[in-house]
Motif scaffolding. Structure first.
Motif, mmCIF file in Angstrom:
data_model
loop_
_atom_site.group_PDB
_atom_site.id
_atom_site.type_symbol
_atom_site.label_atom_id
_atom_site.label_comp_id
_atom_site.label_asym_id
_atom_site.label_seq_id
_atom_site.Cartn_x
_atom_site.Cartn_y
_atom_site.Cartn_z
ATOM 1 N N ALA A 1 1.219 -1.472 -0.328
ATOM 2 C CA ALA A 1 -0.767 0.038 -0.044
ATOM 3 C C ALA A 1 0.697 1.273 -0.038
ATOM 4 O O ALA A 1 0.303 2.522 0.125
ATOM 5 C CB ALA A 1 -0.855 -0.132 0.961
ATOM 6 N N PHE A 2 1.635 1.116 0.690
ATOM 7 C CA PHE A 2 3.075 2.634 0.521
ATOM 8 C C PHE A 2 3.723 2.313 -0.713
ATOM 9 O O PHE A 2 4.888 3.692 -0.483
ATOM 10 C CB PHE A 2 3.276 2.366 1.648
ATOM 11 C CG PHE A 2 2.507 2.031 2.782
ATOM 12 C CD1 PHE A 2 1.647 3.019 2.915
ATOM 13 C CD2 PHE A 2 2.827 1.687 3.714
ATOM 14 C CE1 PHE A 2 0.632 2.208 4.293
ATOM 15 C CE2 PHE A 2 1.774 0.899 5.066
ATOM 16 C CZ PHE A 2 0.658 1.210 4.714
ATOM 17 N N GLU A 3 3.887 1.614 -1.930
ATOM 18 C CA GLU A 3 4.805 1.765 -2.545
ATOM 19 C C GLU A 3 4.334 2.575 -3.785
ATOM 20 O O GLU A 3 3.006 2.425 -3.918
ATOM 21 C CB GLU A 3 5.015 -0.127 -2.978
ATOM 22 C CG GLU A 3 5.998 -0.186 -2.214
ATOM 23 C CD GLU A 3 6.458 -1.501 -2.529
ATOM 24 O OE1 GLU A 3 7.477 -1.699 -3.057
ATOM 25 O OE2 GLU A 3 5.738 -2.446 -3.137
ATOM 26 N N LYS A 4 4.600 3.261 -4.515
ATOM 27 C CA LYS A 4 4.838 3.847 -6.120
ATOM 28 C C LYS A 4 4.593 2.548 -6.612
ATOM 29 O O LYS A 4 4.866 1.843 -7.178
ATOM 30 C CB LYS A 4 5.895 5.135 -6.338
ATOM 31 C CG LYS A 4 4.965 5.701 -7.305
ATOM 32 C CD LYS A 4 6.167 6.456 -7.838
ATOM 33 C CE LYS A 4 5.508 6.568 -9.748
ATOM 34 N NZ LYS A 4 6.773 7.821 -10.077
ATOM 35 N N PRO A 5 2.669 2.166 -7.787
ATOM 36 C CA PRO A 5 2.586 1.819 -8.563
ATOM 37 C C PRO A 5 3.738 1.076 -9.347
ATOM 38 O O PRO A 5 4.650 2.624 -9.743
ATOM 39 C CB PRO A 5 1.077 1.661 -9.095
ATOM 40 C CG PRO A 5 1.058 3.020 -8.005
ATOM 41 C CD PRO A 5 1.910 3.748 -7.262
ATOM 42 N N LYS A 6 4.108 0.260 -9.736
ATOM 43 C CA LYS A 6 4.951 -0.288 -11.211
ATOM 44 C C LYS A 6 3.972 -0.501 -12.259
ATOM 45 O O LYS A 6 3.042 -0.930 -12.753
ATOM 46 C CB LYS A 6 5.504 -1.046 -11.255
ATOM 47 C CG LYS A 6 7.241 -1.191 -9.489
ATOM 48 C CD LYS A 6 7.336 -3.239 -9.025
ATOM 49 C CE LYS A 6 8.602 -2.936 -8.606
ATOM 50 N NZ LYS A 6 7.543 -2.763 -6.855
ATOM 51 N N VAL A 7 4.195 0.660 -12.954
ATOM 52 C CA VAL A 7 4.268 1.128 -14.725
ATOM 53 C C VAL A 7 4.057 -0.420 -15.046
ATOM 54 O O VAL A 7 5.533 -0.922 -16.260
ATOM 55 C CB VAL A 7 4.242 2.145 -15.565
ATOM 56 C CG1 VAL A 7 3.502 1.757 -16.590
ATOM 57 C CG2 VAL A 7 3.678 2.604 -14.577
ATOM 58 N N VAL A 8 3.288 -1.577 -15.476
ATOM 59 C CA VAL A 8 3.866 -2.190 -16.617
ATOM 60 C C VAL A 8 3.260 -2.365 -18.096
ATOM 61 O O VAL A 8 4.539 -3.410 -18.843
ATOM 62 C CB VAL A 8 3.462 -4.453 -16.167
ATOM 63 C CG1 VAL A 8 3.362 -3.788 -14.677
ATOM 64 C CG2 VAL A 8 1.972 -3.845 -16.276
ATOM 65 N N ALA A 9 2.593 -1.451 -18.538
ATOM 66 C CA ALA A 9 2.729 -1.288 -20.175
ATOM 67 C C ALA A 9 2.435 0.012 -19.880
ATOM 68 O O ALA A 9 1.345 0.353 -19.553
ATOM 69 C CB ALA A 9 1.666 -2.116 -20.521
ATOM 70 N N VAL A 10 2.459 0.509 -21.334
ATOM 71 C CA VAL A 10 1.976 2.345 -21.745
ATOM 72 C C VAL A 10 1.451 1.713 -23.392
ATOM 73 O O VAL A 10 2.325 1.913 -24.345
ATOM 74 C CB VAL A 10 3.573 2.662 -21.360
ATOM 75 C CG1 VAL A 10 2.838 4.434 -21.932
ATOM 76 C CG2 VAL A 10 4.321 2.571 -20.171
ATOM 77 N N PRO A 11 0.280 1.166 -23.809
ATOM 78 C CA PRO A 11 -0.549 1.416 -24.982
ATOM 79 C C PRO A 11 0.401 1.752 -25.596
ATOM 80 O O PRO A 11 0.058 1.781 -27.134
ATOM 81 C CB PRO A 11 -1.815 0.563 -24.875
ATOM 82 C CG PRO A 11 -1.399 0.200 -23.086
ATOM 83 C CD PRO A 11 -0.638 0.714 -21.815
ATOM 84 N N HIS A 12 -0.383 3.109 -25.442
ATOM 85 C CA HIS A 12 0.088 4.446 -26.465
ATOM 86 C C HIS A 12 1.145 4.874 -26.729
ATOM 87 O O HIS A 12 1.672 5.375 -27.618
ATOM 88 C CB HIS A 12 -0.078 5.730 -25.768
ATOM 89 C CG HIS A 12 -0.138 6.129 -24.420
ATOM 90 N ND1 HIS A 12 0.335 5.622 -23.717
ATOM 91 C CD2 HIS A 12 0.989 7.624 -24.451
ATOM 92 C CE1 HIS A 12 0.912 6.455 -22.742
ATOM 93 N NE2 HIS A 12 1.916 7.556 -23.477
ATOM 94 N N GLU A 13 2.803 4.171 -26.197
ATOM 95 C CA GLU A 13 3.651 4.045 -26.955
ATOM 96 C C GLU A 13 3.905 2.830 -27.140
ATOM 97 O O GLU A 13 5.369 3.417 -28.163
ATOM 98 C CB GLU A 13 4.319 5.088 -25.433
ATOM 99 C CG GLU A 13 4.546 5.471 -24.917
ATOM 100 C CD GLU A 13 5.517 5.655 -23.545
ATOM 101 O OE1 GLU A 13 6.374 4.806 -23.547
ATOM 102 O OE2 GLU A 13 5.465 6.796 -22.713
ATOM 103 N N ILE A 14 3.342 2.120 -27.577
ATOM 104 C CA ILE A 14 3.335 0.980 -28.452
ATOM 105 C C ILE A 14 3.322 1.171 -30.224
ATOM 106 O O ILE A 14 2.258 0.904 -30.898
ATOM 107 C CB ILE A 14 3.247 -0.120 -27.806
ATOM 108 C CG1 ILE A 14 3.298 -0.107 -26.324
ATOM 109 C CG2 ILE A 14 3.535 -1.566 -28.783
ATOM 110 C CD1 ILE A 14 3.014 -2.038 -26.098
ATOM 111 N N SER A 15 4.518 2.410 -30.688
ATOM 112 C CA SER A 15 3.647 2.823 -31.834
ATOM 113 C C SER A 15 4.619 1.662 -32.745
ATOM 114 O O SER A 15 4.042 2.080 -33.900
ATOM 115 C CB SER A 15 3.955 4.029 -31.685
ATOM 116 O OG SER A 15 5.541 4.490 -31.711
ATOM 117 N N SER A 16 5.945 1.495 -32.670
ATOM 118 C CA SER A 16 6.663 0.676 -33.406
ATOM 119 C C SER A 16 6.341 -0.338 -33.240
ATOM 120 O O SER A 16 6.677 -1.568 -34.661
ATOM 121 C CB SER A 16 8.077 0.504 -33.098
ATOM 122 O OG SER A 16 8.239 0.163 -31.957
#
Length: 308
Positions: A171-186
């Motif tokens: 609960a006291f940890e910053k969430p980890k980003v596991v995917a960023v769909p809008h950046e997967i342009s290539s």
């Protein structure tokens, strides 16, 4: 204090004493060269641990559990001059929790002001990172400590924050980003047979408050092989609507809570589909959990059967 100043790359050693021989039972945790002490135990061990000296001191505790209906991770943060007395009340009055994590000072260095200050900071972190449902009804006021007391209490809190994740409290940890769909342009375009949309069931309150209001959806399980494919989320509103009605593009997917679930953050507000997609004659239970589809199929569907 900058809470994020603690570096998780700093090496450290902790010791765990498994008091009753059960790794999931009563555990006493301490850290080398630190005066703090942690006692963690499942609720059904309360009778065994209630009289221990460690719990009869000023301390800060977290009660952790899950909401039975939503399965969302839930916590309650508290403090007391005698933790055992307060936990005794919670054992009788609070139903949601199934384990407790208590921090005290092994040298009796903490007092009421210190634990109140720590409680305030933990609530602040839990609200900031939103990794769980915070059940505290009120927010305590941060007390004014002397400069030396504040420095010592900040150090104590940093040590606590290094131990919580090892005990399954995220609960006291910053969430980890596991995917960023809008950046997967290539990335190569998915075929229409490959899913790019996650359809989730939503009750009326959660749909309005979270899906529409907060522009996100959380506590979702996603198959590991599909995380990088999902670009959209759609909501199936349960009865009386009983139809898929809205969808939204996903900006990012983050870890959520302590049970391998995810939070999907939208890049814009949810939009209504051209027309609702009713459950119609789909098999019973078809929309009790998340399902995968393609956005094109979703937009063209007449009923839920056409999608999956």
């Amino acid at each position: 204090m900058n809470i994020n100043s603690f570096s998780k790359t700093d090496p450290y050693t902790i010791r765990i004493f498994v008091q009753d021989g059960d790794p999931e039972g009563i555990r006493i945790v301490d850290k080398m060269n630190w005066t703090g002490c942690c006692v963690t135990f499942p609720r059904d061990k309360w009778e065994d641990v209630r009289g221990q000296a460690e719990l009869r001191r000023p301390g800060v505790y977290v009660l952790a559990g899950h909401d039975d209906e939503t399965e969302l991770a839930s916590i309650y943060i508290g403090q007391a001059e005698d933790v055992s007395v307060r936990l005794e009340r919670h054992e009788k009055s609070k139903d949601f929790w199934d384990r407790a994590v208590v921090f005290v000072s092994s040298s009796n260095a903490l007092n009421k002001a210190h634990v109140t200050w720590i409680e305030c900071k933990l609530i602040e972190l839990a609200k900031r990172y939103r990794q769980c449902v915070l059940l505290n009804g009120t927010e305590p006021q941060e007390l004014n400590l002397s400069r030396s007391e504040k420095s010592d209490t900040e150090t104590f809190l940093r040590e606590m924050l290094s131990i919580y994740p090892l005990l399954g409290v995220k609960a006291f940890e910053k969430p980890k980003v596991v995917a960023v769909p809008h950046e997967i342009s290539s990335a190569p375009q998915l075929s229409r047979e490959e899913p790019d949309t996650l359809v989730v069931p939503a009750r009326e309150d959660g749909f309005k408050r979270v899906f529409l209001g907060e522009k996100c959806w959380y506590a979702v399980r996603i198959a590991a092989g599909k995380i990088d494919q999902i670009k959209y989320i759609a909501a199936y509103q349960s009865a009386p609507v009983s139809a898929i009605t809205h969808y939204a593009p996903i900006d990012s997917i983050e870890s959520y809570g302590d049970s391998g679930k995810y939070k999907l953050i939208f890049s814009e507000s949810a939009k209504e589909l051209p027309k609702p997609i009713p459950i119609a004659d789909a098999p019973s239970g078809s929309m009790q959990g998340p399902r995968y589809t393609h956005l094109d199929s979703l937009i063209k569907a007449e009923t839920v059967v056409d999608i999956f």
